[in-house]
Design a protein around this motif. Structure first.
Motif, PDB file in Angstrom:
ATOM      1  N   LEU A  82       1.383  -0.958   0.236  1.00  0.00           N
ATOM      2  CA  LEU A  82       0.455  -0.114   0.222  1.00  0.00           C
ATOM      3  C   LEU A  82       1.172   0.717  -0.125  1.00  0.00           C
ATOM      4  O   LEU A  82       0.745   2.003  -0.876  1.00  0.00           O
ATOM      5  CB  LEU A  82      -0.881  -0.023   1.158  1.00  0.00           C
ATOM      6  N   LEU A  83       2.332   1.245   0.701  1.00  0.00           N
ATOM      7  CA  LEU A  83       2.994   2.728   0.412  1.00  0.00           C
ATOM      8  C   LEU A  83       2.923   2.788  -0.295  1.00  0.00           C
ATOM      9  O   LEU A  83       2.962   4.275  -1.251  1.00  0.00           O
ATOM     10  CB  LEU A  83       4.037   2.507   1.747  1.00  0.00           C
ATOM     11  N   PRO A  84       3.820   2.300  -1.873  1.00  0.00           N
ATOM     12  CA  PRO A  84       4.541   2.866  -2.603  1.00  0.00           C
ATOM     13  C   PRO A  84       2.870   3.391  -3.333  1.00  0.00           C
ATOM     14  O   PRO A  84       3.250   4.783  -3.994  1.00  0.00           O
ATOM     15  CB  PRO A  84       5.143   1.926  -3.366  1.00  0.00           C
ATOM     16  N   VAL A  85       1.705   2.709  -2.684  1.00  0.00           N
ATOM     17  CA  VAL A  85       1.028   2.878  -4.094  1.00  0.00           C
ATOM     18  C   VAL A  85       0.293   4.603  -3.279  1.00  0.00           C
ATOM     19  O   VAL A  85      -0.474   5.628  -4.294  1.00  0.00           O
ATOM     20  CB  VAL A  85      -0.410   2.189  -3.908  1.00  0.00           C
ATOM     21  N   ILE A  86       0.400   4.544  -2.623  1.00  0.00           N
ATOM     22  CA  ILE A  86      -0.073   5.739  -1.577  1.00  0.00           C
ATOM     23  C   ILE A  86       1.014   6.972  -1.807  1.00  0.00           C
ATOM     24  O   ILE A  86       0.695   8.208  -2.127  1.00  0.00           O
ATOM     25  CB  ILE A  86       0.116   6.049   0.158  1.00  0.00           C
ATOM     26  N   ALA A  87       1.915   6.557  -2.264  1.00  0.00           N
ATOM     27  CA  ALA A  87       3.108   8.102  -3.032  1.00  0.00           C
ATOM     28  C   ALA A  87       2.974   7.999  -3.964  1.00  0.00           C
ATOM     29  O   ALA A  87       3.122   9.655  -4.129  1.00  0.00           O
ATOM     30  CB  ALA A  87       4.857   6.758  -2.514  1.00  0.00           C
ATOM     31  N   TYR A  88       2.454   7.178  -5.020  1.00  0.00           N
ATOM     32  CA  TYR A  88       1.350   7.899  -6.203  1.00  0.00           C
ATOM     33  C   TYR A  88       0.189   8.886  -5.986  1.00  0.00           C
ATOM     34  O   TYR A  88       0.515   9.858  -6.596  1.00  0.00           O
ATOM     35  CB  TYR A  88       1.130   6.711  -6.767  1.00  0.00           C
ATOM     36  N   VAL A  89      -0.876   8.216  -4.965  1.00  0.00           N
ATOM     37  CA  VAL A  89      -1.481   9.317  -4.556  1.00  0.00           C
ATOM     38  C   VAL A  89      -1.198  10.343  -4.414  1.00  0.00           C
ATOM     39  O   VAL A  89      -1.302  11.237  -4.649  1.00  0.00           O
ATOM     40  CB  VAL A  89      -2.633   8.253  -4.072  1.00  0.00           C
ATOM     41  N   LEU A  90       0.081  10.423  -3.130  1.00  0.00           N
ATOM     42  CA  LEU A  90       0.252  11.828  -2.311  1.00  0.00           C
ATOM     43  C   LEU A  90       1.315  12.860  -3.013  1.00  0.00           C
ATOM     44  O   LEU A  90       0.730  14.128  -3.554  1.00  0.00           O
ATOM     45  CB  LEU A  90       0.730  11.379  -1.782  1.00  0.00           C
ATOM     46  N   ARG A 128       0.154  13.247  -7.223  1.00  0.00           N
ATOM     47  CA  ARG A 128      -0.737  13.599  -7.748  1.00  0.00           C
ATOM     48  C   ARG A 128      -1.707  14.590  -7.321  1.00  0.00           C
ATOM     49  O   ARG A 128      -1.519  15.694  -7.822  1.00  0.00           O
ATOM     50  CB  ARG A 128      -1.710  13.003  -8.308  1.00  0.00           C
ATOM     51  N   ILE A 129      -1.928  14.028  -5.526  1.00  0.00           N
ATOM     52  CA  ILE A 129      -2.077  15.772  -4.882  1.00  0.00           C
ATOM     53  C   ILE A 129      -1.779  17.001  -4.756  1.00  0.00           C
ATOM     54  O   ILE A 129      -1.996  17.649  -4.876  1.00  0.00           O
ATOM     55  CB  ILE A 129      -2.350  14.755  -4.021  1.00  0.00           C
ATOM     56  N   THR A 130      -0.390  16.607  -4.395  1.00  0.00           N
ATOM     57  CA  THR A 130       0.666  17.598  -4.411  1.00  0.00           C
ATOM     58  C   THR A 130       1.084  18.689  -6.044  1.00  0.00           C
ATOM     59  O   THR A 130       1.287  19.683  -5.937  1.00  0.00           O
ATOM     60  CB  THR A 130       2.328  17.066  -4.419  1.00  0.00           C
ATOM     61  N   THR A 131       1.047  17.790  -7.106  1.00  0.00           N
ATOM     62  CA  THR A 131       0.884  18.022  -7.868  1.00  0.00           C
ATOM     63  C   THR A 131      -0.304  18.637  -8.616  1.00  0.00           C
ATOM     64  O   THR A 131       0.010  20.225  -9.049  1.00  0.00           O
ATOM     65  CB  THR A 131       1.201  17.005  -9.428  1.00  0.00           C
ATOM     66  N   ALA A 132      -0.910  18.087  -7.992  1.00  0.00           N
ATOM     67  CA  ALA A 132      -2.314  19.329  -7.873  1.00  0.00           C
ATOM     68  C   ALA A 132      -3.067  20.941  -7.429  1.00  0.00           C
ATOM     69  O   ALA A 132      -2.927  22.253  -7.940  1.00  0.00           O
ATOM     70  CB  ALA A 132      -3.713  18.609  -7.808  1.00  0.00           C
ATOM     71  N   ALA A 133      -1.358  20.510  -6.024  1.00  0.00           N
ATOM     72  CA  ALA A 133      -1.337  21.280  -4.830  1.00  0.00           C
ATOM     73  C   ALA A 133      -0.243  23.224  -6.063  1.00  0.00           C
ATOM     74  O   ALA A 133      -0.803  23.701  -6.079  1.00  0.00           O
ATOM     75  CB  ALA A 133      -1.297  21.290  -4.160  1.00  0.00           C
ATOM     76  N   ALA A 134       0.450  22.354  -6.791  1.00  0.00           N
ATOM     77  CA  ALA A 134       1.217  22.826  -7.456  1.00  0.00           C
ATOM     78  C   ALA A 134       0.409  23.315  -8.969  1.00  0.00           C
ATOM     79  O   ALA A 134       0.844  25.081  -9.404  1.00  0.00           O
ATOM     80  CB  ALA A 134       2.334  21.854  -8.478  1.00  0.00           C
ATOM     81  N   ASP A 135      -0.559  23.440  -9.311  1.00  0.00           N
ATOM     82  CA  ASP A 135      -1.187  24.190 -10.113  1.00  0.00           C
ATOM     83  C   ASP A 135      -2.127  24.645  -9.744  1.00  0.00           C
ATOM     84  O   ASP A 135      -3.278  25.371 -10.769  1.00  0.00           O
ATOM     85  CB  ASP A 135      -2.050  22.804 -10.733  1.00  0.00           C
ATOM     86  N   GLY A 136      -2.336  25.065  -8.322  1.00  0.00           N
ATOM     87  CA  GLY A 136      -3.117  25.976  -7.585  1.00  0.00           C
ATOM     88  C   GLY A 136      -4.266  25.541  -6.532  1.00  0.00           C
ATOM     89  O   GLY A 136      -4.638  26.307  -6.253  1.00  0.00           O
ATOM     90  N   SER A 137      -4.610  24.452  -6.448  1.00  0.00           N
ATOM     91  CA  SER A 137      -5.482  23.875  -5.906  1.00  0.00           C
ATOM     92  C   SER A 137      -5.555  24.179  -4.526  1.00  0.00           C
ATOM     93  O   SER A 137      -4.554  23.178  -3.567  1.00  0.00           O
ATOM     94  CB  SER A 137      -5.710  22.487  -6.555  1.00  0.00           C
ATOM     95  N   ARG A 138      -6.319  24.337  -4.088  1.00  0.00           N
ATOM     96  CA  ARG A 138      -5.843  24.619  -2.465  1.00  0.00           C
ATOM     97  C   ARG A 138      -6.746  23.550  -1.475  1.00  0.00           C
ATOM     98  O   ARG A 138      -6.007  23.262  -0.327  1.00  0.00           O
ATOM     99  CB  ARG A 138      -6.999  25.890  -1.406  1.00  0.00           C
ATOM    100  N   ARG A 139      -7.132  23.066  -2.113  1.00  0.00           N
ATOM    101  CA  ARG A 139      -7.724  21.191  -1.203  1.00  0.00           C
ATOM    102  C   ARG A 139      -6.835  20.290  -1.120  1.00  0.00           C
ATOM    103  O   ARG A 139      -6.470  19.700  -0.362  1.00  0.00           O
ATOM    104  CB  ARG A 139      -9.194  20.858  -2.337  1.00  0.00           C
ATOM    105  N   ALA A 140      -6.055  20.373  -2.791  1.00  0.00           N
ATOM    106  CA  ALA A 140      -5.343  19.031  -2.994  1.00  0.00           C
ATOM    107  C   ALA A 140      -4.035  20.281  -1.817  1.00  0.00           C
ATOM    108  O   ALA A 140      -3.398  18.439  -1.135  1.00  0.00           O
ATOM    109  CB  ALA A 140      -4.755  19.525  -4.581  1.00  0.00           C
ATOM    110  N   PHE A 141      -3.537  20.788  -1.658  1.00  0.00           N
ATOM    111  CA  PHE A 141      -2.326  21.539  -0.836  1.00  0.00           C
ATOM    112  C   PHE A 141      -3.066  21.134   0.260  1.00  0.00           C
ATOM    113  O   PHE A 141      -2.076  20.917   1.563  1.00  0.00           O
ATOM    114  CB  PHE A 141      -2.411  22.820  -0.915  1.00  0.00           C
ATOM    115  N   GLU A 142      -4.347  21.367   1.020  1.00  0.00           N
ATOM    116  CA  GLU A 142      -4.828  21.121   2.330  1.00  0.00           C
ATOM    117  C   GLU A 142      -4.537  20.085   3.045  1.00  0.00           C
ATOM    118  O   GLU A 142      -4.173  19.292   4.014  1.00  0.00           O
ATOM    119  CB  GLU A 142      -5.964  21.983   2.690  1.00  0.00           C
ATOM    120  N   ARG A 143      -5.324  18.331   2.406  1.00  0.00           N
ATOM    121  CA  ARG A 143      -5.052  17.347   1.895  1.00  0.00           C
ATOM    122  C   ARG A 143      -3.291  17.214   1.611  1.00  0.00           C
ATOM    123  O   ARG A 143      -3.403  15.850   2.582  1.00  0.00           O
ATOM    124  CB  ARG A 143      -5.605  16.284   0.404  1.00  0.00           C
TER     125      ARG A 143
END
Length: 138
Positions: free
Chosen positions: A56-64, A66-81
């Motif tokens: 699970l942890l490598p899978v979570i790394a991938y998801v994390l 993706r979320i960080t990339t969304a934060a870099a694109d400006g998503s506040r919600r992704a940043f908070e996650r």
């Protein structure tokens, strides 16, 4: 709400560092999975908890990532996650590993090592550059 992080060089640098840290976390988690496979292949005991966590942890790394990339694109919600997960994950992972009998000490140490880059992300997401780029709503 979307934030223009691309106009904030400090925020972009911090998020790039966060992505690099998460990539390192994914690589370390992958190495931990390979260690579990090697231990099992040599006939040593590997319990179900170790297998599930190691997969699970490598899978979570991938998801994390993706979320960080969304934060870099400006998503506040992704940043908070990302910010929240970077605090909760190390506490949960290391805390569970400290329960006697859950896993062998070598595995607990490997998991703690995997969490070091995530701890770095927790500090990065609480830094001045990202607090300015993603101010609290209200």
């Amino acid at each position: 709400m979307t934030t223009k992080t691309n106009t904030r060089p400090g925020a972009l640098k911090a998020l790039a560092s966060a992505r690099l840290s998460i990539t390192l976390y994914g690589a370390l988690s992958g190495a931990a999975l390979l260690a579990v496979i090697a231990v099992a292949a040599t006939g040593h005991s590997v319990n179900t908890f170790m297998w599930v966590r190691a997969v699970l942890l490598p899978v979570i790394a991938y998801v994390l990532l993706r979320i960080t990339t969304a934060a870099a694109d400006g998503s506040r919600r992704a940043f908070e996650r990302v910010s929240t997960l970077a605090v909760i994950m190390p506490i949960a992972i290391i805390g569970v590993d400290l329960i006697p009998g859950v896993c062998p000490p070598w595995y607990a140490a490997a998991q703690a090592l995997c969490m070091l880059p995530v701890i770095r992300v927790a500090f990065l997401t609480r830094g001045a550059a990202l607090r300015a780029a993603f101010p609290k709503a209200g």
